[in-house]
Design an enzyme around this catalytic site. Structure first.
Site, PDB file in Angstrom:
ATOM      1  CB  ALA A  34      -4.464 -16.163  -4.973  1.00 10.88           C
ATOM      2  CG  HIS A  37      -2.161  -1.126   1.001  1.00 10.47           C
ATOM      3  ND1 HIS A  37      -3.443  -0.706   0.118  1.00 10.47           N
ATOM      4  CD2 HIS A  37      -2.221  -2.249   1.410  1.00 10.47           C
ATOM      5  CE1 HIS A  37      -3.979  -1.651   0.138  1.00 10.47           C
ATOM      6  NE2 HIS A  37      -3.398  -2.760   0.799  1.00 10.47           N
ATOM      7  CB  THR A  38       4.557   1.985  -0.172  1.00  4.40           C
ATOM      8  OG1 THR A  38       4.443   0.602  -1.060  1.00  4.40           O
ATOM      9  CG2 THR A  38       4.619   1.666   1.289  1.00  4.40           C
ATOM     10  CD  GLU A  86      -6.349  -4.179 -12.595  1.00  3.10           C
ATOM     11  OE1 GLU A  86      -5.359  -4.828 -13.287  1.00  3.10           O
ATOM     12  OE2 GLU A  86      -6.602  -4.707 -11.357  1.00  3.10           O
ATOM     13  CB  SER A 103      -0.569  -9.637  -9.962  1.00  2.00           C
ATOM     14  OG  SER A 103      -0.456  -8.740  -8.940  1.00  2.00           O
ATOM     15  CB  SER A 104      -4.326 -13.857 -11.962  1.00  2.00           C
ATOM     16  OG  SER A 104      -5.247 -13.560 -11.319  1.00  2.00           O
ATOM     17  CE1 TYR A 153      -4.814  -1.520  -3.422  1.00  2.00           C
ATOM     18  CE2 TYR A 153      -5.944   0.356  -4.971  1.00  2.00           C
ATOM     19  CZ  TYR A 153      -4.744  -0.465  -4.434  1.00  2.00           C
ATOM     20  OH  TYR A 153      -3.718  -0.131  -5.176  1.00  2.00           O
ATOM     21  CG  ASP A 189      -0.171  -5.773  -8.667  1.00  2.00           C
ATOM     22  OD1 ASP A 189       0.498  -5.621  -7.420  1.00  2.00           O
ATOM     23  OD2 ASP A 189      -1.501  -5.642  -8.284  1.00  2.00           O
TER      24      ASP A 189
HETATM   25  C1  GLA Z   1      -3.097  -4.366  -5.139  1.00  2.11           C
HETATM   26  C2  GLA Z   1      -2.827  -3.285  -6.005  1.00  2.11           C
HETATM   27  C3  GLA Z   1      -1.354  -2.671  -6.092  1.00  2.11           C
HETATM   28  C4  GLA Z   1      -0.923  -2.432  -4.534  1.00  2.11           C
HETATM   29  C5  GLA Z   1      -1.091  -3.513  -3.769  1.00  2.11           C
HETATM   30  C6  GLA Z   1      -1.063  -3.190  -2.032  1.00  2.11           C
HETATM   31  O1  GLA Z   1      -2.108  -5.385  -5.522  1.00  2.11           O
HETATM   32  O2  GLA Z   1      -3.064  -3.830  -7.448  1.00  2.11           O
HETATM   33  O3  GLA Z   1      -1.241  -1.711  -6.965  1.00  2.11           O
HETATM   34  O4  GLA Z   1      -1.389  -1.176  -4.144  1.00  2.11           O
HETATM   35  O5  GLA Z   1      -2.337  -4.043  -3.812  1.00  2.11           O
HETATM   36  O6  GLA Z   1       0.294  -2.953  -2.100  1.00  2.11           O
END
Ligand code: GLA
Length: 385
Positions: free
Chosen positions: A123, A36-37, A160, A126-127, A222, A172
């Site tokens: 999961a 979350h950075t 996205e 990052s699919s 989020y 991701d």
């Molecule tokens: C998801 C988002 C990323 C990132 C993470 C948290 O994976 O797609 O961009 O913000 O959460 O670190």
């Protein structure tokens, strides 16, 4: 997935013609630290997995794009002009990428496309980014667009954000695009400066544990966290001109945090700023082969995501607690957005079997859910095969 078998499936569906199909791959990712950075202009430290999405594609001489996947029986045909969101949800990821490329002045032609993914679905590995990146790399090649990988990464993220409607950061897509085997990617999300840092883990392995909890509220939570970060910036910016939390060192934040009136928002910002420092410390620890320190930072990251940022939940916390009880574990934390999904743990190779048995049993007893475990092998980024 063996390429020959992907080609066989492709020709079974679309028939054999003179024009051959071309094959591409883009990986999923696991984030080691820096959560979350990214959307706060901070640092992240993910690596690409060997799991990902394969794509076999060829131009078909029509004005229709045919989308199929080996993962579900959900084919979809879309006219090659004037893209709009589809009810067949998975198609919106590749279509969003094409939409971005059209916005950059290219036109799409009819294509036959067969996707095949082996990233565990939903999961938090990052699919979706892997589908976006495999599409971006394939279109760049097929239409000879000459974009570099950073451009394609931006295309994936925008697809996205704008087409799928998820307001994600850039981590991701970046890990999927520029990951490298046996390396992790140290990325400054404000400047997109990055370094592929050798991931030398010696006798330790990355073990990914899947809570198998459905990430129900993940998207709305989020967005809520993003808004909380923005509100903390607004409060601070009245006194100190900043536009992102990533601009503040931890020391400076501690001086300024009284400017944020609400305690909860202060904690959210504290997580981001302290997590940024942890990424810097973790990269240093890894370069110095100090895996014990690296593990401690992973633990501290999870605790901060649990207490300050509040994105963990019972399942992730239980998996992490049980993992930390196993001898031979240096650190364990949630990875990705949170609210379900996976944890990543640094585990001695001789302790992996015990880890799987003990953590699996305890997690099941406490939550009623059965976890899955994968030993995380780090792979290469998006490419033509
Ligand atoms: C998801 C988002 C990323 C990132 C993470 C948290 O994976 O797609 O961009 O913000 O959460 O670190």
């Amino acid at each position: 997935m063996h390429i020959d078998s992907l080609h066989d499936k492709f020709y079974e569906r679309y028939g054999k013609e003179e024009e051959p199909c071309h094959t591409f791959f883009a990986p999923g990712r696991v984030n080691l630290i820096g959560e979350h950075t990214d959307y706060n202009g901070g640092y992240v430290f993910p690596c690409a997995l060997q799991y990902g999405t394969y794509l076999a594609v060829r131009l078909n001489g029509t004005d229709q794009i045919h989308f199929t996947t080996t993962n579900f029986d959900q084919p979809c045909n879309v006219p090659a002009r004037g893209f709009s969101r589809q009810d067949t949800k998975w198609v919106n990821y590749p279509l969003g990428v094409m939409d971005q490329l059209v916005k950059r002045g290219f036109s799409m032609k009819g294509m036959d496309m067969l996707f095949s993914g082996d990233v565990p679905n939903a999961a938090g590995l990052s699919s979706s980014a892997s589908i976006e990146m495999v599409t971006a790399v394939a279109m760049n090649d097929l239409y000879e667009m000459q974009f570099d990988m950073i451009d394609l990464i931006k295309v994936g993220q925008k697809a996205e954000n704008e087409f799928v409607g998820v307001n994600c950061g850039i981590m991701d897509q970046f890990a999927s695009g520029l990951g490298k085997t046996e390396h992790a990617v140290y990325l400054d999300c404000a400047t997109l400066d990055y370094e592929q840092v050798p991931l030398i883990l010696g006798v330790y392995k990355l073990v990914i544990s899947n809570t198998n909890k459905r990430r129900g509220l993940a998207d709305s939570k989020y967005n809520e966290r993003r808004a909380e970060c923005e509100s903390s910036v607004e409060s601070i910016a009245r006194t100190e001109p900043i536009s992102l939390l990533g601009e503040l060192s931890l020391a400076r934040f501690l001086d300024l945090q009284h400017l944020i009136p609400e305690e909860k928002i202060r904690r959210r910002a504290h997580h981001v700023v302290s997590e940024n420092q942890r990424v810097l410390d973790a990269v240093k620890a890894l370069k110095e082969s100090d895996l014990v320190r690296f593990g401690q930072l992973m633990n501290a990251s999870h605790d901060s995501l649990r207490d300050d940022y509040e994105v963990t939940g019972r399942e992730l916390d239980t998996l992490v607690e049980e993992a930390r009880k196993v001898e031979g574990v240096l650190g364990s934390r949630m990875t990705g957005a949170g609210f379900g999904g996976c944890t990543v743990s640094l585990v001695h190779k001789d302790a992996i079997d015990r880890f799987i048995t003990e953590v699996g049993a305890a997690y099941h007893a406490k939550t009623g859910l059965k976890p899955d475990f994968y030993v995380g092998e780090v792979g290469n980024g998006a490419r033509k095969l």
